[in-house]
Design a protein around this motif. Sequence first.
Motif, short mmCIF file in Angstrom:
data_model
loop_
_atom_site.label_atom_id
_atom_site.label_comp_id
_atom_site.label_asym_id
_atom_site.label_seq_id
_atom_site.Cartn_x
_atom_site.Cartn_y
_atom_site.Cartn_z
N GLN A 1 0.81 -1.21 0.00
CA GLN A 1 0.00 0.00 0.00
C GLN A 1 0.85 1.27 0.00
O GLN A 1 0.34 2.37 -0.19
CB GLN A 1 -0.94 -0.01 1.22
CG GLN A 1 -1.71 -1.30 1.42
CD GLN A 1 -2.41 -1.81 0.17
OE1 GLN A 1 -3.03 -1.03 -0.56
NE2 GLN A 1 -2.32 -3.12 -0.08
N HIS B 1 -12.89 6.26 -4.44
CA HIS B 1 -11.46 6.51 -4.22
C HIS B 1 -11.14 7.84 -3.56
O HIS B 1 -9.96 8.14 -3.36
CB HIS B 1 -10.72 6.41 -5.55
CG HIS B 1 -10.81 5.07 -6.20
ND1 HIS B 1 -10.27 3.93 -5.65
CD2 HIS B 1 -11.40 4.68 -7.36
CE1 HIS B 1 -10.52 2.89 -6.44
NE2 HIS B 1 -11.21 3.32 -7.48
N ARG C 1 -6.71 10.54 -2.27
CA ARG C 1 -7.11 9.31 -2.95
C ARG C 1 -6.95 8.09 -2.04
O ARG C 1 -6.05 8.03 -1.20
CB ARG C 1 -6.26 9.10 -4.20
CG ARG C 1 -6.50 10.09 -5.30
CD ARG C 1 -7.81 9.82 -6.01
NE ARG C 1 -7.86 10.55 -7.28
CZ ARG C 1 -8.88 11.31 -7.66
NH1 ARG C 1 -9.94 11.44 -6.88
NH2 ARG C 1 -8.85 11.92 -8.82
N ARG C 2 -7.81 7.10 -2.28
CA ARG C 2 -7.74 5.83 -1.57
C ARG C 2 -7.68 4.71 -2.61
O ARG C 2 -8.65 4.48 -3.34
CB ARG C 2 -8.96 5.62 -0.68
CG ARG C 2 -9.18 6.70 0.37
CD ARG C 2 -10.37 6.35 1.26
NE ARG C 2 -11.60 6.17 0.47
CZ ARG C 2 -12.45 7.15 0.19
NH1 ARG C 2 -12.20 8.38 0.60
NH2 ARG C 2 -13.55 6.90 -0.52
N TYR C 3 -6.55 4.04 -2.67
CA TYR C 3 -6.40 2.90 -3.56
C TYR C 3 -5.95 1.69 -2.75
O TYR C 3 -5.16 1.82 -1.81
CB TYR C 3 -5.35 3.17 -4.65
CG TYR C 3 -5.72 4.27 -5.61
CD1 TYR C 3 -6.82 4.14 -6.46
CD2 TYR C 3 -4.97 5.44 -5.68
CE1 TYR C 3 -7.16 5.15 -7.35
CE2 TYR C 3 -5.29 6.45 -6.58
CZ TYR C 3 -6.40 6.29 -7.41
OH TYR C 3 -6.72 7.30 -8.29
#
Length: 422
Positions: free
Chosen positions: A17, A393, A399-401
């Motif tokens: 991550q 996202h 942003r969330r990946y």
Amino acid sequence: MVDFRETDFFSDGEIAQDLPSYLASLRSACPVMQEKFQNVFMVTGYDEAVEVYNQQGEVFSSAVAVTGPLPPLPFTPNGDVAAQLAEHRHEMPWTDHLATFDGTHHTQHRALLQALLTHKRLKANEDYVGGLVIRLVDGLIDRGGCEITKDFAHALSTLVIADLLGVPEEDRPALLEAMGPDPTQLGGDEGFKVGADPLLHLHARFLGYLTERLDNPRDDMLTDLVQAKFKDGGDPGLHVKAQLACFLFGAGQDTSARLVAFAFRTLGDMPEVQAKLRSEPHRIPEFIEEVLRTQPPVKTMSRLAIRDGVVGGVDIPAGSIVTVCSGGANRDPRRFADPDTFDYDRPGVRDHIAFSRGSHGCIGAPLARMEVRVALEQFLSRTSDIRIAEAQHGPADARRYAYEPTYMLHGLQALHVEWDKT
């Protein structure tokens, strides 16, 4: 930033991550560093990675190319490691597939496949890709968005390699199902398909295709493969040819799907890059190279030292595992100026090692580049804007990946995008 000294790269999914930060930390300490959990020499420098690849076969074996240190070697390195490896190779995962071959054995089998990937066949496949992309986009375009990995990238890459090989169209949906989700790799035997032939579930299918081509040859790659011989006139046999077909199919769809997703993420996250690319679509090939540099779909390639060696001035004892981290090498500031900046105008845009180097360079690299190029050409011509879906996202500044928790493969678990039709 992850504390690399206290985190096991090969078992802690959290590293995936925050991979660029982890690799930068490792490289800043030393571009060739032995981590303390698996005792693997981690190579994060560009020149040092090339050193490893240039010594393939002489100092380093590809026997552990896919698995690295997990599971452990089936022997304790001592004395003549090359002889020990020869004795125990059959006990190691993936040993029946091209990526782990060495020496003449590798050269013979790679040449067999390389001779089949002709310009004419790739050109014919490109015509199929163009039609396939249009059909896939036709089914998605009015929705205004999709989850790109599942709804587009996986189907595109799997069907493209199936067409290249000559898999009958009626069998292609079943092959999509047969591939299933990607293994996590983390967790050793429990998380990763191990055994001499992890693609065994595909073997009977491709053996059947090859057997049928013996009696009913067609104008396809499977027919060429069943008729192919080594340069010395020897024939490896149907079972070996089926393994080669399985490997090409598995590897061919895997890397391309990840590359498609990262290309779309780059377009959505960098609207200025997207606008520039729309104004000069002939630059899509350079754009793809910079995506490969910054987000290489294959995270690591490992090698086993079969004799004492040196990489980057660091002594590598025989029996050691060396893991080249392509994402670290591709962002080495000694090689790439301002390496964390996406810039497809940069000099040497193709100098990255996303597809490895040397005798084990990715045999399907031209295919991956072609299908991603065609996909981008179609999407850019049929949309006026491609965006990352904020509902899934988050906004541009937060942003969330989620990345696949693997130590070899680098990919997004999902990518939700939206677009405006032209």
